[in-house]
Write a protein that holds these residues in place. Structure first.
Motif, short mmCIF file in Angstrom:
data_model
loop_
_atom_site.label_atom_id
_atom_site.label_comp_id
_atom_site.label_asym_id
_atom_site.label_seq_id
_atom_site.Cartn_x
_atom_site.Cartn_y
_atom_site.Cartn_z
N LEU A 137 0.85 -1.19 0.00
CA LEU A 137 0.00 0.00 0.00
C LEU A 137 0.89 1.24 0.00
O LEU A 137 1.68 1.45 0.92
CB LEU A 137 -0.91 0.00 1.24
N TYR A 138 0.75 2.02 -1.06
CA TYR A 138 1.55 3.23 -1.24
C TYR A 138 0.60 4.40 -1.00
O TYR A 138 -0.19 4.75 -1.86
CB TYR A 138 2.11 3.21 -2.66
N PHE A 139 0.64 4.94 0.21
CA PHE A 139 -0.27 6.01 0.62
C PHE A 139 0.26 7.36 0.14
O PHE A 139 1.46 7.59 0.15
CB PHE A 139 -0.39 6.06 2.14
N GLY A 140 -0.65 8.25 -0.23
CA GLY A 140 -0.22 9.59 -0.58
C GLY A 140 -1.36 10.44 -1.06
O GLY A 140 -2.45 9.95 -1.35
N SER A 141 -1.09 11.75 -1.14
CA SER A 141 -2.11 12.63 -1.69
C SER A 141 -2.05 12.63 -3.22
O SER A 141 -3.04 12.88 -3.87
CB SER A 141 -1.96 14.05 -1.13
N PHE A 142 -0.87 12.31 -3.78
CA PHE A 142 -0.71 12.25 -5.25
C PHE A 142 -1.36 13.48 -5.90
O PHE A 142 -2.31 13.38 -6.65
CB PHE A 142 -1.27 10.94 -5.80
N ASN A 143 -0.80 14.63 -5.56
CA ASN A 143 -1.41 15.93 -5.89
C ASN A 143 -0.50 16.79 -6.77
O ASN A 143 -0.02 17.81 -6.30
CB ASN A 143 -1.72 16.65 -4.57
N PRO A 144 -0.23 16.41 -8.03
CA PRO A 144 -0.72 15.24 -8.76
C PRO A 144 0.30 14.09 -8.72
O PRO A 144 1.45 14.28 -8.30
CB PRO A 144 -0.79 15.78 -10.20
N SER A 190 -5.11 9.47 -0.49
CA SER A 190 -5.59 9.99 0.80
C SER A 190 -6.38 11.27 0.59
O SER A 190 -5.88 12.21 -0.02
CB SER A 190 -4.40 10.29 1.72
N PRO A 191 -7.62 11.31 1.10
CA PRO A 191 -8.39 12.54 0.98
C PRO A 191 -7.72 13.68 1.73
O PRO A 191 -7.73 14.81 1.30
CB PRO A 191 -9.75 12.21 1.59
N GLN A 192 -7.10 13.36 2.88
CA GLN A 192 -6.47 14.39 3.69
C GLN A 192 -5.42 13.73 4.57
O GLN A 192 -5.71 12.79 5.29
CB GLN A 192 -7.53 15.06 4.57
N ASN A 193 -4.18 14.21 4.48
CA ASN A 193 -3.10 13.71 5.33
C ASN A 193 -3.15 14.50 6.64
O ASN A 193 -3.09 15.72 6.62
CB ASN A 193 -1.76 13.93 4.61
N PRO A 194 -3.25 13.80 7.78
CA PRO A 194 -3.35 14.52 9.05
C PRO A 194 -2.11 15.38 9.36
O PRO A 194 -2.17 16.29 10.17
CB PRO A 194 -3.53 13.43 10.09
N LEU A 195 -0.98 15.09 8.69
CA LEU A 195 0.24 15.84 8.95
C LEU A 195 0.51 16.92 7.90
O LEU A 195 1.58 17.51 7.87
CB LEU A 195 1.44 14.88 9.05
N LYS A 196 -0.42 17.15 6.98
CA LYS A 196 -0.22 18.16 5.94
C LYS A 196 -1.43 19.09 5.87
O LYS A 196 -2.54 18.69 6.17
CB LYS A 196 -0.08 17.50 4.55
N THR A 197 -1.20 20.32 5.40
CA THR A 197 -2.33 21.23 5.18
C THR A 197 -2.94 20.91 3.82
O THR A 197 -2.27 20.43 2.92
CB THR A 197 -1.88 22.70 5.20
N SER A 198 -4.22 21.19 3.66
CA SER A 198 -4.92 20.77 2.44
C SER A 198 -5.33 21.94 1.56
O SER A 198 -6.17 21.79 0.69
CB SER A 198 -6.15 19.94 2.82
N SER A 199 -4.73 23.13 1.75
CA SER A 199 -5.18 24.31 1.01
C SER A 199 -4.96 24.18 -0.50
O SER A 199 -5.74 24.69 -1.28
CB SER A 199 -4.49 25.56 1.53
N LEU A 239 -4.84 21.28 -2.12
CA LEU A 239 -5.20 19.91 -2.48
C LEU A 239 -6.34 19.88 -3.49
O LEU A 239 -7.42 20.42 -3.24
CB LEU A 239 -5.61 19.17 -1.20
N LEU A 240 -6.09 19.23 -4.61
CA LEU A 240 -7.12 19.01 -5.61
C LEU A 240 -8.16 18.05 -5.02
O LEU A 240 -7.82 17.22 -4.17
CB LEU A 240 -6.46 18.38 -6.85
N ASN A 241 -9.40 18.14 -5.44
CA ASN A 241 -10.46 17.24 -4.99
C ASN A 241 -9.99 15.78 -5.08
O ASN A 241 -9.35 15.39 -6.05
CB ASN A 241 -11.68 17.48 -5.90
N GLU A 242 -10.30 14.99 -4.05
CA GLU A 242 -9.79 13.61 -4.01
C GLU A 242 -10.25 12.76 -5.19
O GLU A 242 -9.50 11.91 -5.67
CB GLU A 242 -10.15 12.92 -2.69
N HIS A 243 -11.46 12.99 -5.70
CA HIS A 243 -11.94 12.20 -6.84
C HIS A 243 -11.14 12.53 -8.09
O HIS A 243 -10.86 11.65 -8.91
CB HIS A 243 -13.44 12.41 -7.05
N ASP A 244 -10.75 13.79 -8.24
CA ASP A 244 -9.92 14.19 -9.38
C ASP A 244 -8.52 13.58 -9.26
O ASP A 244 -7.97 13.08 -10.24
CB ASP A 244 -9.84 15.71 -9.48
N ARG A 245 -7.95 13.61 -8.06
CA ARG A 245 -6.62 13.01 -7.86
C ARG A 245 -6.67 11.51 -8.10
O ARG A 245 -5.75 10.94 -8.71
CB ARG A 245 -6.10 13.33 -6.46
N PHE A 246 -7.73 10.86 -7.65
CA PHE A 246 -7.90 9.42 -7.88
C PHE A 246 -7.96 9.13 -9.38
O PHE A 246 -7.31 8.21 -9.87
CB PHE A 246 -9.17 8.94 -7.17
#
Length: 189
Positions: free
Chosen positions: A5-12, A38-47, A49-56
């Protein structure tokens, strides 16, 4: 089946992510690698961050022709922010016949003691750590760690977003299908 499992925001998602995932899929005892968006990383700010469905969707576009890689939106249905320990528990229930491992860079691995219930994670899941320059692994925190010398590209999603905003080319750093979709939808402008 053993799944990394490779977790990340992948933004992009970018070529650096893909090289690591492909390397792990073909050079370890893991059968597949799932990009857990990840929709939101608890250790990062999300300002930024592209919408999670778009990043997916961008992850899906990037890996569509690679059978050992898969995009996962499993965290989208979990409480936020999502914590790895909760995601692992949920995945164990949903996919009881699979064995899961975690893939992360040595920079993230250094933060492991800050993670929620990290001792549970290290006791129950192997961790595949790829080396990142300037982030030596000096402590394994009791985890079953496999250290990987995956090829590294010194590019970041932060830089890619900045260059897109400035109208600069990110060709070769991001797969063509991903670039096209970003441009068509005016992402990161």
């Amino acid at each position: 089946m053993r799944i990394g499992l490779y977790f990340g925001s992948f933004n992009p998602i970018h070529t650096g992510h893909l090289i690591i995932a492909n390397y792990v899929a073909y050079n370890t005892d893991l059968d597949k690698v799932w990009f857990v968006v990840s929709p939101q990383n608890p250790l990062k700010t999300s300002s930024t961050l592209l919408n999670e469905h778009d990043r997916f969707h961008l992850v899906e576009l990037a890996i569509k022709d690679e059978p050992r890689l898969r995009a996962s939106n499993i965290e989208f249905s979990l409480p936020r922010p999502s914590f790895t320990v909760d995601t692992l528990a949920f995945m164990g229930e949903k996919f009881p016949t699979q064995e899961f491992a975690i893939i992360m860079g040595s920079d993230s691995f250094q933060n492991l003691p800050r993670w929620k219930n990290y001792m549970h994670i290290v006791q129950h899941y192997p961790i595949y750590v790829y080396r990142r320059p300037g982030h030596d692994i000096t402590d394994t925190y009791g985890a079953r760690v496999e250290i990987l010398n995956a090829p590294m590209l010194d590019i970041s999603a932060t830089d890619i977003r900045k260059w897109i905003k400035e109208g600069k080319s990110v060709r070769y750093m991001v797969p063509d299908g991903v670039i096209n979709y970003i441009q068509e939808n005016n992402y990161f402008r």
